[in-house]
Design an enzyme around this catalytic site. Structure first.
Site, PDB file in Angstrom:
ATOM      1  N   SER A 191       0.858  -1.193   0.000  1.00  0.00           N
ATOM      2  CA  SER A 191       0.000   0.000   0.000  1.00  0.00           C
ATOM      3  C   SER A 191       0.886   1.233   0.000  1.00  0.00           C
ATOM      4  CB  SER A 191      -0.879   0.000   1.256  1.00  0.00           C
ATOM      5  OG  SER A 191      -1.529   1.239   1.425  1.00  0.00           O
TER       6      SER A 191
ATOM      7  N   TYR B  53      -2.327  -0.368  10.471  1.00  0.00           N
ATOM      8  CA  TYR B  53      -2.346  -0.645   9.038  1.00  0.00           C
ATOM      9  C   TYR B  53      -1.030  -0.240   8.381  1.00  0.00           C
ATOM     10  CZ  TYR B  53      -3.929  -0.822   4.203  1.00  0.00           C
ATOM     11  OH  TYR B  53      -4.051  -1.116   2.867  1.00  0.00           O
TER      12      TYR B  53
ATOM     13  N   LYS C  36       1.910  -2.687   6.556  1.00  0.00           N
ATOM     14  CA  LYS C  36       2.327  -2.561   5.165  1.00  0.00           C
ATOM     15  C   LYS C  36       3.808  -2.198   5.045  1.00  0.00           C
ATOM     16  CE  LYS C  36      -1.587  -3.744   3.387  1.00  0.00           C
ATOM     17  NZ  LYS C  36      -1.710  -5.042   2.682  1.00  0.00           N
TER      18      LYS C  36
END
Length: 258
Positions: A154, A167, A171
């Protein structure tokens, strides 16, 4: 010599390949599976949602004459992934391409406001889930010295955002894990960290709210993603790549939290 190896690894987008996609039952995984199936490739998919798997199996049957293989599986379980890999090996379904797509996000909150279980779920799925797949499937692929592994990353794995701590951390980990693993795979293989760009999915709605509606659909994204993934070769090993789209930069500029 290197040129001939790259040509051998490419196989051509038209050559039928076996593609393992985790998190296949919805969002990017589902759209990619359907697109690849229409191009004549065999899908080996897994997801925790049996109802959505059944729905996808029906769609695949309508869009392709090839037999596809979908399994209910939680990638967070090392034991379950190990058993899954054993089944795949025994059925001669060792994938030519793996797309580690299964992932979770969380709402926009500071780290001290994020529920501990939500944090664990993101880390366990986004990092440990990919590690489990790599642990048990790479040895199968290494025997042929061919294969492409695409770990879905991402833009959040290449930048920092105060409200997406778990998150982003997951990533960033995938970016590093991909580069580390890439150093140890057989010549002729590749491990790639791939930022898919911004796509209007349930996950992006959770991250961006209404801003997600400005992004492209999973189906439109899959057209470009499928071609790009099929064209990866050993020369891409260790790369961090991005699937760009016409509104990618616009979304970055207009969305203050990204």
């Amino acid at each position: 010599m290197a040129s001939s190896q790259n040509q051998s690894s490419r196989q051509g987008s038209n050559a039928s390949r076996k593609v393992l996609i985790t998190g296949v039952s919805k969002g990017l995984g589902r759209a990619l599976a359907l697109e690849l199936a229409t191009r004549g490739h065999t899908i080996i998919g897994c997801s925790r949602d049996q109802t959505k798997l059944d729905s996808l199996q029906e769609q695949l049957s309508k869009s392709s004459l090839i037999q596809h293989f979908l399994f209910k599986l939680d990638v967070r379980s090392n034991k379950n992934v190990e058993e899954f890999a054993q089944i795949i090996g025994k059925q001669n379904l060792v994938p030519d391409i793996i797309v580690n797509n299964a992932g979770l996000a969380h709402e926009q909150v500071k780290i001290w406001e994020l529920d501990a279980q939500d944090f664990d779920n993101v880390i366990d799925t986004n990092i440990k889930g990919i590690a489990n797949v790599l642990r048990h499937f790479l040895p199968l692929m290494m025997t042929t010295k061919q294969g492409i592994v695409v770990n879905i990353s991402s833009s959040a794995g290449r930048s920092t955002h105060e409200n997406f701590s778990a998150y982003c951390s997951s990533k960033w980990a995938i970016e590093g894990l991909s580069k580390c693993v890439a150093k140890g795979v057989a010549e002729g293989m590749a491990v790639v960290a791939l930022d898919p760009g911004f796509i209007c999915t349930d996950m992006l709605h959770l991250l961006l709210g209404d801003a997600a509606t400005r992004c492209q659909s999973p189906e439109k994204w899959a057209l470009k993603a499928a071609t790009m993934i099929l064209d990866f070769t050993s020369k891409d090993n260790g790369a961090s790549l991005t699937i760009e789209d016409e509104i990618y930069a616009e979304t970055l500029l207009k969305t203050s939290d990204i």
